[in-house]
Design an enzyme around this catalytic site. Structure first.
Site, PDB file in Angstrom:
ATOM      1  N   TYR A  17       0.810  -1.222   0.000  1.00  0.00           N
ATOM      2  CA  TYR A  17       0.000   0.000   0.000  1.00  0.00           C
ATOM      3  C   TYR A  17       0.844   1.274   0.000  1.00  0.00           C
ATOM      4  CZ  TYR A  17      -3.718  -3.192   1.367  1.00  0.00           C
ATOM      5  OH  TYR A  17      -4.619  -4.222   1.405  1.00  0.00           O
ATOM      6  N   HIS A  22      -4.429   6.252  -1.002  1.00  0.00           N
ATOM      7  CA  HIS A  22      -4.921   6.225   0.383  1.00  0.00           C
ATOM      8  C   HIS A  22      -3.805   6.494   1.392  1.00  0.00           C
ATOM      9  CE1 HIS A  22      -8.837   5.697   1.979  1.00  0.00           C
ATOM     10  NE2 HIS A  22      -8.842   4.412   2.224  1.00  0.00           N
ATOM     11  N   TYR A  68      -5.407  -1.118   9.501  1.00  0.00           N
ATOM     12  CA  TYR A  68      -5.980  -0.638   8.243  1.00  0.00           C
ATOM     13  C   TYR A  68      -6.731   0.665   8.455  1.00  0.00           C
ATOM     14  CZ  TYR A  68      -4.441  -4.879   6.039  1.00  0.00           C
ATOM     15  OH  TYR A  68      -3.654  -5.888   5.547  1.00  0.00           O
ATOM     16  N   ASN A  70      -9.569   1.896   7.848  1.00  0.00           N
ATOM     17  CA  ASN A  70     -10.922   1.913   8.413  1.00  0.00           C
ATOM     18  C   ASN A  70     -10.954   1.639   9.911  1.00  0.00           C
ATOM     19  OD1 ASN A  70     -11.568   2.307   5.761  1.00  0.00           O
ATOM     20  ND2 ASN A  70     -12.606   0.346   5.487  1.00  0.00           N
ATOM     21  N   ASN A 116     -13.983   6.389   5.750  1.00  0.00           N
ATOM     22  CA  ASN A 116     -14.094   5.475   6.889  1.00  0.00           C
ATOM     23  C   ASN A 116     -12.958   5.619   7.897  1.00  0.00           C
ATOM     24  OD1 ASN A 116     -16.566   4.334   6.153  1.00  0.00           O
ATOM     25  ND2 ASN A 116     -15.554   2.953   4.711  1.00  0.00           N
TER      26      ASN A 116
END
Length: 192
Positions: A17, A22, A68, A70, A116
């Site tokens: 990631y 993000h 993560y 969220n 989120n």
């Protein structure tokens, strides 16, 4: 002595990631840590990567959650409690679909616009009255979903501008810490 500020860059842990849209919050947090001359270490009570120092003349706790996106609140809430930092002295740096790529906007309080990570932080702090450095990533092209778009790396058109944008977001964060929300907005929002 000035009250400490908790600055949190949001993102997802793991190398897969690292270069995604993000994770722009992590990228900005890394620049801020470099400016402070500090490195991140795992905070035992929260599990987040944390470093402490000074930015814009104020004591700062700088963090990157190791959960993560969220679930970010699971580590932000305990950090704020551990360091006795009020929600209004929490600054969250995050990606924003509703802002054009490269634009930076500052905000205090308000809704989470379907983000989120912000929802999780608001839930953990029992309020949305934290400050935000919103880094625009723009909307996905065509029919692509926002959920898949944010997990993709920046494209070849975006990558050449990314370093400058990350530095500007770090500058905006420092201005927010130094000046407060309204004066910092007046300056940062005039950039683009």
């Amino acid at each position: 002595m000035a009250e400490p500020v908790l600055v949190v860059g949001l993102g997802n842990p793991g190398p897969q990631y690292a270069t995604t849209r993000h994770n722009i919050g992590f990228m900005v947090a890394d620049v801020l840590a470099d400016r402070m001359g500090e490195t991140f270490k795992v905070h035992k009570k929260s599990g987040a990567e944390v470093t402490t120092g000074r930015l814009a003349g104020r004591p700062v706790v700088l963090a990157k959650p190791r959960v993560y996106m969220n679930e970010s609140g699971r580590q932000v809430g305990p950090l704020a409690k551990f360091y006795s930092i009020a929600p209004t002295d929490v600054v969250i740096i995050h990606d924003e679909l509703d802002i054009d790529f490269g634009r930076i906007r500052l905000k205090a309080g308000g809704g989470v616009a379907g983000h989120n990570g912000l929802r999780s932080v608001g839930s953990a702090l029992s309020t949305n009255d934290f400050q935000r450095v919103r880094v625009g990533i723009g909307r996905p092209p065509g029919q692509k979903s926002g959920a898949s778009f944010v997990l993709e790396p920046f494209n070849s058109r975006e990558r050449p501008e990314l370093g400058t944008i990350i530095e500007q977001a770090a500058d905006a964060t420092e201005l927010l810490i130094e000046l407060g929300i309204e004066p910092a907005q007046n300056t940062v929002h005039a950039w683009s």
